[in-house]
Design a protein around this motif. Sequence first.
Motif, short mmCIF file in Angstrom:
data_model
loop_
_atom_site.label_atom_id
_atom_site.label_comp_id
_atom_site.label_asym_id
_atom_site.label_seq_id
_atom_site.Cartn_x
_atom_site.Cartn_y
_atom_site.Cartn_z
N TYR A 137 7.59 93.95 -46.13
CA TYR A 137 7.08 93.69 -45.35
C TYR A 137 6.97 92.39 -45.22
O TYR A 137 5.92 91.98 -44.17
N MET A 190 13.41 96.31 -47.84
CA MET A 190 12.82 97.40 -47.43
C MET A 190 13.88 98.80 -47.35
O MET A 190 13.02 99.97 -48.09
N SER A 218 7.05 105.91 -42.60
CA SER A 218 7.76 104.77 -43.66
C SER A 218 9.41 105.11 -42.60
O SER A 218 10.32 103.94 -42.17
N MET A 221 8.78 103.70 -39.48
CA MET A 221 9.39 102.07 -39.32
C MET A 221 10.27 101.30 -39.77
O MET A 221 10.90 100.43 -39.32
N TYR A 225 12.57 98.48 -37.94
CA TYR A 225 13.41 97.52 -38.22
C TYR A 225 15.08 97.38 -37.94
O TYR A 225 15.72 96.30 -38.04
N ALA A 253 4.57 99.07 -39.54
CA ALA A 253 4.17 98.90 -40.40
C ALA A 253 2.73 98.77 -40.98
O ALA A 253 2.78 99.47 -42.16
N TRP A 257 1.00 101.89 -42.94
CA TRP A 257 0.65 101.32 -44.96
C TRP A 257 -0.58 102.57 -44.61
O TRP A 257 -1.77 103.30 -44.88
#
Length: 271
Positions: A137, A190, A218, A221, A225, A253, A257
Amino acid sequence: MPILWLRVALGCYAVGLLYALVALTRSSDWLNKTALHAAYLGMLFHFVSLTEDMRLSGQITLTSVHNAESVLAFLLMVAFMLVYLGYKTTSPGIIVFPVVFLLTLVAATGEQPFLEIPPDVRKSWVIVHIILIFTGYAALIVSFGASVVYLIQERTLKSKKSAGILSRLPALELIDEIGYRSLLMGFPFMTLGLIVGTMVAQATFGRVDFLDPKILLSLLMWAVYLLMVYTRWNAGWRGRRAAYLAAGAFLAAVVAWSANYFSAIHRFVQS
C-alpha cells in the motif's frame, strides 16, 4: 504513553501538511527544509510509539484500526524517505504528507474498531500478512503521489506558468521513474501479503471464499497493480496514461480497505 508519542508525531506531520498546502502557491526553501526535518522527527516519535506499544502488548497489535493505520502511516513515511534519499526531491510529499497526517490523526484520536480474528488463528501470520500488504500500500501511494505530481508538472509546462514548488519540480522523466520504481518495489510485497492471507484463510476456514467482498476487491486491486506493472514494464506505458492508471489502482486500494467493515471473514467491529 504510546498514544502520547503518536500525538507528538502527529504534530510533526502537521508541518508536512502545511508544506503540502502552501507548496502549490508559493516557494519556500525554509518551509521545505522545515517540513523535511519535521518528518524525520515525526518518524522518530512514531517509531517510539510503535515500539512502546509492542513492549506493552507483547506484539504489534495490528488487529485494531488504531494500530493498523498508524503502521501504514509509518511505512508510508519510510517509503517517502527512501524516495527522498534516492532522488533528493520532496515533490511526492504533496500527496504523501496529507495522507500520512490523516492516517495518524485517525490513529491518534478516538476509540477504534478491532479486526475480528477467530481464536484458532495464529496472530503472527496475520501480522506478517498485514505488514506485507501495508508495505505494498505504501509503495502504491508513493507511486500515486508521483503520478499526481507528473500531471501537475505536465500541465504547468504546457501553460508555461509556474508558482511555488511548481517552479522547482524535477523533470518529467525523473517523476515518472519515481512512480515506476515505487511500483516495482511494492508489487512483490502486495503479492506475498495476499498469498499469506490466502494461506491463513485456508487454514482457518478450510476454504477461501473468493466471493467475499474483501477477498474479491483485494484480488481486483492486485489485478490493477499487476496491470500497472505490466503496462509499464512490457508495453512501455509512460506519462499521462501511467498516471491515470496509478490513480485507478489507488482508488481500488481505498475500496478494498473499506471492505474490512462488511466482509464476513475479514471485518472490523466495535470493541
